[in-house]
Write a protein that holds these residues in place. Structure first.
Motif, short mmCIF file in Angstrom:
data_model
loop_
_atom_site.label_atom_id
_atom_site.label_comp_id
_atom_site.label_asym_id
_atom_site.label_seq_id
_atom_site.Cartn_x
_atom_site.Cartn_y
_atom_site.Cartn_z
N HIS A 61 43.39 -33.13 -31.88
CA HIS A 61 42.83 -32.63 -30.63
C HIS A 61 43.52 -31.32 -30.28
O HIS A 61 44.60 -31.01 -30.80
CB HIS A 61 42.98 -33.65 -29.49
N VAL A 62 42.88 -30.55 -29.42
CA VAL A 62 43.43 -29.28 -29.00
C VAL A 62 43.01 -29.02 -27.55
O VAL A 62 41.87 -29.31 -27.17
CB VAL A 62 42.98 -28.13 -29.94
N MET A 63 43.94 -28.51 -26.76
CA MET A 63 43.67 -28.15 -25.36
C MET A 63 43.65 -26.63 -25.27
O MET A 63 44.57 -25.96 -25.75
CB MET A 63 44.75 -28.74 -24.46
N ILE A 64 42.59 -26.10 -24.68
CA ILE A 64 42.41 -24.64 -24.58
C ILE A 64 41.96 -24.29 -23.16
O ILE A 64 41.59 -25.15 -22.37
CB ILE A 64 41.38 -24.12 -25.61
N ALA A 65 41.97 -22.99 -22.89
CA ALA A 65 41.32 -22.44 -21.70
C ALA A 65 40.39 -21.34 -22.19
O ALA A 65 40.66 -20.70 -23.20
CB ALA A 65 42.35 -21.88 -20.73
N HIS A 66 39.29 -21.16 -21.49
CA HIS A 66 38.36 -20.07 -21.82
C HIS A 66 37.33 -19.96 -20.72
O HIS A 66 37.24 -20.80 -19.82
CB HIS A 66 37.70 -20.28 -23.18
N SER A 67 36.55 -18.89 -20.79
CA SER A 67 35.39 -18.73 -19.92
C SER A 67 34.21 -18.43 -20.83
O SER A 67 34.38 -18.03 -21.98
CB SER A 67 35.61 -17.59 -18.91
N ASP A 70 40.15 -16.38 -24.19
CA ASP A 70 39.69 -15.07 -23.73
C ASP A 70 40.72 -13.98 -24.04
O ASP A 70 40.37 -12.80 -24.11
CB ASP A 70 39.44 -15.08 -22.22
N GLU A 71 41.99 -14.36 -24.20
CA GLU A 71 43.07 -13.39 -24.42
C GLU A 71 43.45 -13.23 -25.89
O GLU A 71 44.29 -12.39 -26.21
CB GLU A 71 44.30 -13.80 -23.61
N LEU A 72 42.86 -14.03 -26.77
CA LEU A 72 43.22 -13.94 -28.19
C LEU A 72 42.40 -12.85 -28.88
O LEU A 72 41.17 -12.90 -28.87
CB LEU A 72 42.96 -15.27 -28.90
N PRO A 73 43.06 -11.86 -29.49
CA PRO A 73 42.33 -10.82 -30.22
C PRO A 73 41.39 -11.39 -31.28
O PRO A 73 40.33 -10.82 -31.55
CB PRO A 73 43.44 -9.98 -30.87
N LEU A 74 41.76 -12.52 -31.81
CA LEU A 74 40.97 -13.22 -32.81
C LEU A 74 39.53 -13.46 -32.35
O LEU A 74 38.60 -13.45 -33.14
CB LEU A 74 41.68 -14.55 -33.07
N PHE A 75 39.35 -13.69 -31.04
CA PHE A 75 38.03 -14.00 -30.50
C PHE A 75 37.47 -12.89 -29.60
O PHE A 75 36.55 -13.14 -28.82
CB PHE A 75 38.08 -15.32 -29.72
N ALA A 76 38.01 -11.69 -29.71
CA ALA A 76 37.54 -10.58 -28.88
C ALA A 76 36.03 -10.40 -29.04
O ALA A 76 35.51 -10.33 -30.15
CB ALA A 76 38.27 -9.30 -29.26
N GLY A 77 35.33 -10.40 -27.93
CA GLY A 77 33.88 -10.19 -27.94
C GLY A 77 33.07 -11.43 -28.26
O GLY A 77 31.84 -11.37 -28.27
N ALA A 78 33.72 -12.56 -28.53
CA ALA A 78 33.00 -13.79 -28.88
C ALA A 78 32.83 -14.67 -27.65
O ALA A 78 33.70 -14.72 -26.78
CB ALA A 78 33.76 -14.56 -29.95
#
Length: 132
Positions: free
Chosen positions: A15-21, A78-86
């Motif tokens: 499992h993994v806990m994350i934050a995002h919008s 939202d802050e990870l460069p890995l997912f920029a624009g995704a």
């Protein structure tokens, strides 16, 4: 004893806990920053067992899944460069985990992999494809 023709399956989960919008009016309140806890199930399928009589080593795959998920743990996506624009929807993340596992398993497994991210007891999304 030879098994009848069919498919062998092994499932490993974490499992993994994350934050995002999420971007888009369709997401309603989830457009704002919020947390999510995903149960991540990885299901490996193969018509053949390897020389050891297994689909793949469960212990090694448990470690591989943990390593793939580690960069996401407690992170604001939202802050990870890995997912920029995704738009880091559950479907998008299932495909991303699948891709990471494919890269990690190159040369170690041939078959099919389904990655499922369960958002809750009543909602989940999956991505499935071949490896090898």
């Amino acid at each position: 004893m030879q098994p009848r023709p069919g498919v062998f399956r092994v499932t490993v989960k974490d499992h993994v806990m994350i934050a995002h919008s999420l971007e888009g009016a369709v997401f309603g309140p989830a457009q704002g920053l919020h947390g999510a806890t995903y149960e991540v199930l990885t299901e490996y399928a193969s018509e053949q067992l390897d020389a050891d009589g297994i689909v793949l080593d469960i212990g090694l795959e448990t470690d591989t899944l943990r390593r793939v998920l580690d960069p996401l743990r407690y992170a604001n996506l939202d802050e990870l460069p890995l997912f920029a624009g995704a738009n880091t929807t559950t479907e998008f993340l299932a495909a991303w985990v699948h891709g990471q596992l494919c890269d990690a398993l190159e040369g170690r497994f041939r078959g099919r992999l389904r990655v499922t991210l369960e958002e809750s007891r009543v909602a989940w999304a999956s991505y499935e494809g071949d490896i090898g």
